[in-house]
Design an enzyme around this catalytic site. Structure first.
Site, mmCIF file in Angstrom:
data_model
loop_
_atom_site.group_PDB
_atom_site.id
_atom_site.type_symbol
_atom_site.label_atom_id
_atom_site.label_comp_id
_atom_site.label_asym_id
_atom_site.label_seq_id
_atom_site.Cartn_x
_atom_site.Cartn_y
_atom_site.Cartn_z
ATOM 1 N N TRP A 233 0.824 -1.209 0.000
ATOM 2 C CA TRP A 233 0.000 0.000 0.000
ATOM 3 C C TRP A 233 0.855 1.256 0.000
ATOM 4 O O TRP A 233 0.505 2.249 -0.644
ATOM 5 C CB TRP A 233 -0.974 -0.029 1.176
ATOM 6 C CG TRP A 233 -1.863 -1.228 1.101
ATOM 7 C CD1 TRP A 233 -1.864 -2.328 1.914
ATOM 8 C CD2 TRP A 233 -2.853 -1.505 0.093
ATOM 9 N NE1 TRP A 233 -2.797 -3.243 1.483
ATOM 10 C CE2 TRP A 233 -3.414 -2.773 0.374
ATOM 11 C CE3 TRP A 233 -3.317 -0.793 -1.024
ATOM 12 C CZ2 TRP A 233 -4.408 -3.345 -0.415
ATOM 13 C CZ3 TRP A 233 -4.313 -1.358 -1.817
ATOM 14 C CH2 TRP A 233 -4.842 -2.622 -1.495
ATOM 15 N N ASP B 249 -1.511 6.440 6.602
ATOM 16 C CA ASP B 249 -2.615 5.588 6.158
ATOM 17 C C ASP B 249 -2.877 4.597 7.290
ATOM 18 O O ASP B 249 -2.101 3.682 7.524
ATOM 19 C CB ASP B 249 -2.215 4.863 4.876
ATOM 20 C CG ASP B 249 -3.273 3.863 4.399
ATOM 21 O OD1 ASP B 249 -4.305 3.697 5.074
ATOM 22 O OD2 ASP B 249 -3.043 3.236 3.342
ATOM 23 N N LYS C 247 -12.103 -1.986 7.735
ATOM 24 C CA LYS C 247 -11.422 -2.897 8.657
ATOM 25 C C LYS C 247 -11.966 -2.724 10.084
ATOM 26 O O LYS C 247 -12.516 -3.639 10.663
ATOM 27 C CB LYS C 247 -9.912 -2.656 8.640
ATOM 28 C CG LYS C 247 -9.266 -2.808 7.270
ATOM 29 C CD LYS C 247 -9.350 -4.231 6.747
ATOM 30 C CE LYS C 247 -8.427 -4.481 5.571
ATOM 31 N NZ LYS C 247 -8.680 -3.671 4.383
#
Length: 345
Positions: free
Chosen positions: A88, A157, A181
């Protein structure tokens, strides 16, 4: 959490006496605006977010933030610094390169992203627009245990570990997180951003890619993902009911320890991907002695009701994602299954 799903089910057809579902309400209605503002206020309360920060509710996932951040903050003559700790952060860097100057300040790529790299931030002061990190790396099972100090804005992030442990929001210029999540269902993305980073955009920047657009309009410039935000509010209420972030942090540490103990005591039958001081409390990644054993493990696990234990294709092996909503008892049952599987092998 199951309690959140049950609460949403109870009011699915008739929200607060309106005779309609939340997803049917106008986003300009009083009933929905209370939900919207309530989600923002509850997040402020749980994370102790001061009035120096905006709480924005956006769309596009964390992946759109990979572009929005440099489009808004990476000005000409400045450099966006990135720490690479997994897929990511690589994707975030790839998007920033399309916008302006970037540099990799630290990386653990050469060791297959098994750890969080050490970091020196001294040379960033003069030319740095921001320093970007990915706080938890789902694919590789690593997590920042403490965050770097930096005189330029620190951006994180936090898609996969927000609300899992206490953080000091004041340490960051911007935090962003896809909800799916720990915060709620997919569809809404939370951005917590220092107000002084929100500037009037250049003329070339599309309206919907400017943070100022959302800040000026309370994240209601266009129709927001109303049902996702409603569920976000329910999850935040659940977190408070469970005892807040402190209680969840303690529970998450307990859950992770249960699984890591099984791995460490297995005589290398199970091998953790992440080195111990970088281990994630959200994603426990491990491998077995062979691909055949892995396939057998996953097939038997699914028969026993353990779903989604496949590791990412880039790493292989297995991954147990134990986000906030996963009860301790479920983790205990997985640990017992792992012990049983080793014993029979």
């Amino acid at each position: 959490p199951e309690a959140v799903l049950q609460e949403a089910q109870k009011h699915l057809l008739n929200f607060n006496g309106t005779g309609m579902s939340v997803m049917e309400l106008s986003h300009r209605s009083k009933e929905y605006e209370e939900v919207h503002a309530g989600a923002q206020q509850q997040l402020r309360k749980l994370l102790t977010i001061s009035e120096e920060y905006e709480v924005l509710l956006l769309q596009g996932g964390a992946s759109l933030q990979f572009s929005m951040i440099p489009l808004n903050l990476l000005k000409e003559g400045k450099i966006g610094y990135y720490v690479l700790t997994g897929s990511w952060s690589e994707k975030a860097l790839k998007e920033a390169k399309k916008v302006g100057s970037t540099a990799i300040i630290a990386s653990s790529k050469e060791e297959q992203y098994r750890s969080i790299p050490s970091l020196k931030t001294e040379p960033l002061d003069e030319d740095g627009a921001y320093l970007h990190i990915t706080s938890n790396n789902t694919i590789y099972g690593t997590e920042w245990k403490s965050y770097p100090s930096s005189s330029i804005p620190l951006i994180a992030d936090m898609s996969s570990d927000i609300l899992s442990k206490r953080i000091n929001v004041e340490q960051f210029g911007l935090i962003y997180a896809g909800a799916q999540k720990n915060l709620g269902p997919s569809g809404v993305t939370v951005v917590i951003m220092k107000k002084d980073l929100i500037t009037t955009p250049d003329d070339h920047l599309p309206t919907m890619l400017s943070y100022e657009t959302y800040s000026k309009n309370q994240s209601l410039y266009n129709t927001p993902p109303t049902f996702s935000i409603y569920l976000l509010k329910l999850v935040l209420d659940w977190v408070e009911h469970e005892g807040g972030i402190e209680a969840l942090e303690k529970r998450n540490q307990e859950k992770a320890k249960i699984l890591y103990d099984v791995i460490d005591e297995s005589d290398r039958f199970y091998s953790g991907h992440a080195i111990p001081d970088s281990r994630s409390n959200m994603n426990v990644t491990f491998t077995l002695p062979s691909e055949e054993k892995t396939k057998e493990f996953l097939n038997l696990a699914e028969e026993k009701g353990f779903v989604g234990l496949n590791g990412h294709r880039s790493v292989g092996g297995c991954r147990a994602s134990i986000y906030n909503a996963v009860p301790v008892d479920h983790v205990v049952q997985l640990a017992e299954f792992m012990k049983w599987f080793k014993a029979r092998s």
